[in-house]
Design an enzyme around this catalytic site. Structure first.
Site, PDB file in Angstrom:
ATOM      1  N   ASP A  21      47.161  23.078  14.529  1.00 29.58           N
ATOM      2  CA  ASP A  21      48.058  23.711  13.570  1.00 29.58           C
ATOM      3  C   ASP A  21      47.621  23.340  12.154  1.00 29.58           C
ATOM      4  OD1 ASP A  21      48.970  21.154  13.032  1.00 29.58           O
ATOM      5  OD2 ASP A  21      50.910  21.428  13.984  1.00 29.58           O
ATOM      6  N   LYS A  65      46.340  27.703  20.070  1.00 30.37           N
ATOM      7  CA  LYS A  65      47.204  26.617  19.585  1.00 30.37           C
ATOM      8  C   LYS A  65      48.467  26.527  20.431  1.00 30.37           C
ATOM      9  CE  LYS A  65      49.469  27.262  15.726  1.00 30.37           C
ATOM     10  NZ  LYS A  65      50.916  27.224  16.106  1.00 30.37           N
TER      11      LYS A  65
END
Length: 215
Positions: free
Chosen positions: A155, A136
């Site tokens: 996320d 991420k």
């Protein structure tokens, strides 16, 4: 998915110009940015996990204003990270990355990334090299320097909305490398199906939660 899909299309219609403007700014960082500018974005993405993006960027701006980002000591940096979670670890990660790329004889971040022509290879390299980075964070950094056209920043806000859109059945409690790539591939296929670029979709879903186009 009907009402959610219509909402996505409506949001995109309203903010497409803002998204394109922001992406253009990101691309300029990669094209013309200094090593320090690249490092600033790398540092920002160290601070974002489980913290608000606005808080992370405010901390970065405070560090830069006080000339701490590139040469501050642990204690001084740590004091500026009170507005993000896990400030002790993130201070360590930031200093570690700074020593790697901005220290005497340090690596060039740009040249290091250029040695990996494929975006997936770039991301893998970042995950392996940068303490505090997972997929991420590495994806977020690459997007913020204009290289994130075909990768996803998964996320919790994005994952929640992917569930609402029927892209995934449930939000995973934790994401392994295999699971991340699987969800990313589903997200990529969905974006192609509805005709909205993957990096634009990230902005749309973030806007849906936060009400603004940001980093």
């Amino acid at each position: 998915m009907g009402s959610n899909f219509k909402e996505i299309k409506e949001i995109y219609k309203n903010i497409k110009a803002d998204i394109e403007k922001q992406i253009l700014c990101f691309k300029r960082i990669w094209k013309n940015g200094t090593e320090e500018e690249l490092f600033t974005e790398l540092a920002f993405c160290i601070l974002t996990p489980q913290s608000k993006a606005r808080s992370g960027w405010k901390a970065i701006c405070n560090l830069k204003e006080k000339n701490l980002l590139t040469c501050g000591e642990y204690g001084d940096i740590n004091c500026e990270l009170n507005i993000v979670r896990f400030k002790n670890k993130k201070t360590e990660y930031l200093i570690n990355a700074r020593e790697k790329f901005l220290g005497n004889g340090g690596l060039s971040l740009r040249k290091s990334l250029e040695t990996h022509p494929d975006i997936i290879e770039k991301r893998n390299w970042l995950v392996n090299e940068i303490k505090g980075y997972g997929f991420k964070e590495a994806s977020h950094f690459l997007r913020n320097i204009g290289l994130g056209e075909d990768i996803a920043i998964l996320d919790r806000h994005i994952l929640k909305n992917l569930k609402l859109l029927g892209v995934i059945e449930e939000v995973p409690q934790s994401i392994t490398r295999k699971k991340y790539l699987e969800i990313e591939d589903r997200f990529r296929s969905f974006s192609r199906k509805i005709g909205i670029p993957l990096d634009h979709m990230d902005f749309i879903l973030w806007y849906k939660e936060a009400g603004e186009v940001f980093k």
